[in-house]
Enzyme design. Structure first.
Site, PDB file in Angstrom:
ATOM      1  N   HIS A 123       0.849  -1.193   0.000  1.00  0.00           N
ATOM      2  CA  HIS A 123       0.000   0.000   0.000  1.00  0.00           C
ATOM      3  C   HIS A 123       0.888   1.249   0.000  1.00  0.00           C
ATOM      4  CE1 HIS A 123      -2.415  -3.259   1.666  1.00  0.00           C
ATOM      5  NE2 HIS A 123      -3.491  -2.595   1.298  1.00  0.00           N
ATOM      6  N   GLU A 164     -17.549  -3.227  24.959  1.00  0.00           N
ATOM      7  CA  GLU A 164     -16.738  -4.429  25.140  1.00  0.00           C
ATOM      8  C   GLU A 164     -15.514  -4.452  24.220  1.00  0.00           C
ATOM      9  OE1 GLU A 164     -21.039  -5.506  26.103  1.00  0.00           O
ATOM     10  OE2 GLU A 164     -19.987  -4.468  24.467  1.00  0.00           O
ATOM     11  N   HIS A 201     -28.023 -14.708  25.653  1.00  0.00           N
ATOM     12  CA  HIS A 201     -26.945 -14.495  26.615  1.00  0.00           C
ATOM     13  C   HIS A 201     -26.255 -15.800  27.029  1.00  0.00           C
ATOM     14  CE1 HIS A 201     -28.605 -10.538  26.722  1.00  0.00           C
ATOM     15  NE2 HIS A 201     -27.837 -10.139  27.720  1.00  0.00           N
ATOM     16  N   HIS A 215      -4.019   3.204  -3.599  1.00  0.00           N
ATOM     17  CA  HIS A 215      -4.189   2.755  -2.212  1.00  0.00           C
ATOM     18  C   HIS A 215      -3.443   1.459  -1.934  1.00  0.00           C
ATOM     19  CE1 HIS A 215      -6.178   1.712   1.613  1.00  0.00           C
ATOM     20  NE2 HIS A 215      -6.249   0.496   1.101  1.00  0.00           N
TER      21      HIS A 215
END
Length: 666
Positions: free
Chosen positions: A29, A415, A477, A261
């Protein structure tokens, strides 16, 4: 753009090395290194506090290339500034097997690479953790020993990723004023212009997070330098500097396009770029005068390092600081865990392992004062905070968030940001991070857990509510597949302790594991203690061991982890009443078990039929199960119901084990 010729030549050296290395590798890149070469030159030559001859100096500024695909930027910088292990041969060997110059920067491959980046957004989130660690250590040991910045180069992709939102929100909330992000604002992504997919107002977004937002022409070195100076002077907020750049700057036909890129420029385009940049030199050649300027930049921080060493020698906090940075409290931790286990031997406990974990933290903290804990808004459920903790955070009138020396972090419902920040905290050094959430949300943390393992960092993930045993919250859960999913990550220790003793031992193992992260999979429900008289040895460190064995040859071996060890012990008793001899094997950590020698493993497993009992999917157990063996566990998602109803409904009972055993030995 009116950059001084010498500075412009320094920047063009980065561009040339980036073009040449990508072309030689036939992949890579080049666009981002070419676009950010000017800003990076200003940062390293004028602002970054570092000494290339002492890359592990504790008070160095940290530099994170969050846009890790542009890895030739950091490789060029490390070579040019004189890092000993980043030779020109390494640059020539870009993206080749065994080189230090991997396709994306990898921590541990070369000094000066502070973290592994490439998965976009991870680097900026790691940097938030590094800035938190700096703020914490400065508060604990004083500004004479800890006073440095964390710098990031991030791109459009980094800021699109969801983790960047979590990380930026954390940084703004805690007022991490020594965190400075240089945003490569080139408006190009792989697919083309970023307006194909995003129309955020980046300035307003970061202002809303509580950041200072500055702007500069990314190719005007004086403007970038002025913005960096303003950022360093602004201590109360993190800063993002929008550096407006042209991707692939200097490439005559591809600059400013997606075509530059992620692909080599090609010989004709490189020839045109050399002409446009005024760089007539052969590939991988940096003239002596330009290299000399860069090497001087690499030495610029030596006086500051020497001054720091003098302050360190005179500091009353030096001994404690050095111990924190070394991170070795093994003997003290071992003694604390032994005392806790002896207490359990004297007075057995029936506790949820999440509560047993809290008791372990409580026992270990005085022995290991560098524990840096937290939770993603589940402190009371994860049991991650103890009475000795003080809250880390920004000072505001009327609350307790003014103590950066505090050692407990409220991460909020973030999280993924928490896990990535813990990686940064661990990489910075000086503390041992742990953080909690529900086991099912390892899905939200997984990319960062994987990078913990890849980077060999001592990060401890306290994951509670580890099975259908959490009950009424239901299948959303209940983490039925997560143990298997985590166990296939290389270099990750997954602990599922079955009682209070194994939980203490799991903490001991996790803290001793300096080259691998750990998962502590902990129960919501109470579990009877089954370890009583064998406290001198850490049996959890063996990965699996025989809990109860018959005097005669065993007809069946029952293998279980966590809450199901109790199921196996109950089944053993029932089978004994039927005249069937069994052994119960507790397997709290399969990864450690497979590290034991074959004689030990064979002795534990035996040659009789085996039945594994675990309230999860079977896959991670297949290595020790054959066609004639059995599995008692889950093969579907869970359900919402009280725990006893769920275990009966899904057939994870001692009666089911007994029935399976009788079938196997017919």
């Amino acid at each position: 753009m009116t950059n001084a010729p010498s500075k412009q030549n320094m920047a063009n050296a980065i561009r040339a090395l980036s073009m040449d290395a990508v072309e030689a590798a036939k992949s890579g890149h080049p666009g981002m290194p070419m676009g950010m070469a000017d800003a990076a030159t200003v940062l390293f030559d004028e602002h970054l506090k570092f000494d290339a001859s002492d890359p592990h100096w504790p008070d160095r500024d940290r530099f994170v290339l969050s846009a890790g695909h542009g890895s030739m930027l950091i490789y060029a910088l490390l070579h040019l500034t004189g890092y000993e292990d980043m030779t020109m041969d390494e640059v020539r060997n870009f993206r080749q097997l065994g080189s230090r110059t991997a396709g994306h920067p990898e921590f541990g491959h070369a000094t000066g690479i502070e973290t592994t980046t490439g998965p976009l957004g991870q680097g900026i989130a790691n940097a938030v953790g590094m800035a938190m660690a700096e703020q914490h250590l400065a508060a604990r040991y004083g500004g004479d020993l800890v006073n440095h910045h964390t710098y990031v180069i991030a791109g459009d992709g980094c800021l699109m990723e969801g983790i960047s939102h979590e990380a930026a929100s954390i940084a703004g909330h805690f007022g991490l004023g020594k965190l400075i992000v240089l945003f490569d604002d080139n408006s190009i992504s792989i697919d083309g212009s970023t307006d194909l997919a995003v129309s955020d107002d980046i300035s307003k977004r970061f202002e809303a997070y509580g950041w200072q937002v500055l702007s500069a022409d990314g190719h005007d070195m004086a403007a970038v330098s002025s913005a960096l100076a303003s950022a360093k002077a602004h201590a109360s907020q993190p800063t993002i500097i929008r550096c407006k750049t042209t991707i692939g700057f200097g490439a005559p036909t591809k600059a400013g396009t997606a075509g530059v890129h992620g692909a080599p420029l090609g010989t004709d385009e490189i020839a045109g770029a050399r002409k446009a940049l005024g760089w007539p030199h052969d590939p991988f050649v940096v003239p002596d005068d330009i290299l000399s300027d860069w090497r001087e930049a690499g030495r610029r921080g030596r006086a500051e390092r020497d001054a720091w060493q003098s302050r360190h020698a005179a500091s009353s906090s030096a001994v404690a600081f050095d111990a924190a940075m070394a991170g070795d409290f093994g003997s003290e931790i071992n003694n604390a865990v032994m005392q806790l286990k002896n207490a359990y031997a004297a007075e057995p406990q029936k506790l949820a392992t999440r509560v047993a974990s809290q008791k372990a933290i409580e026992a270990i903290m005085p022995a290991c004062p560098i524990l840096f804990g937290g939770s993603a808004d589940l402190t009371g459920s994860n049991n991650t905070r103890v009475a000795a903790h003080e809250i880390f955070g920004q000072g505001r009138p009327g609350d307790d968030r003014g103590n950066y020396a505090g050692n407990y972090i409220h991460y909020g419902v973030r999280e993924h940001g928490m896990a990535a920040a813990m990686n940064g905290i661990a990489l910075h050094g000086g503390t041992i991070p742990y953080g909690g959430t529900f086991m099912v949300f390892t899905d939200y943390c997984r990319p960062s857990i994987r990078l913990s393992a890849l980077m060999k960092q001592r990060v401890i993930y306290v994951m509670t509510h580890d099975s259908i045993g959490l009950g009424e919250d239901g299948p959303t859960h209940q983490p039925v597949e997560h143990l298997s999913a985590l166990r296939v990550i290389p270099n990750l220790l997954v602990f599922r302790p079955g009682d209070v003793v194994e939980t203490a031992e799991a903490w001991q193992c996790a803290l001793a594991s300096t080259t691998a992260p750990s998962i502590l999979a902990l129960s919501r429900q109470g579990m009877a203690q089954f370890r009583h008289n064998d406290m001198t040895e850490n049996k959890t460190a063996l990965g699996a061991y025989v809990v109860g064995d018959s005097e005669a040859d065993r007809a069946v071996t029952l293998i279980a982890s966590g809450s199901e060890v109790g199921v196996a012990i109950d089944a053993q008793s029932k089978l004994a009443s039927a005249g069937i001899t069994t052994a119960v094997v507790s397997a709290p950590c399969l990864e450690l078990f497979w590290m034991q020698d074959s004689d030990y493993r064979n002795a534990v497993l035996g040659t009789s039929p085996r039945i594994v009992i675990e309230a999860g999917m079977r896959q991670s157990w297949d290595r020790l199960l054959s066609e004639g063996d059995g599995f008692i566990g889950m093969d579907s998602f869970g359900a919402s119901a009280p725990i006893n109803d769920l275990y009966a409904h899904f057939g994870i009972t001692s009666d089911a084990v007994v029935e399976k055993a009788k079938i196997l030995i017919k």
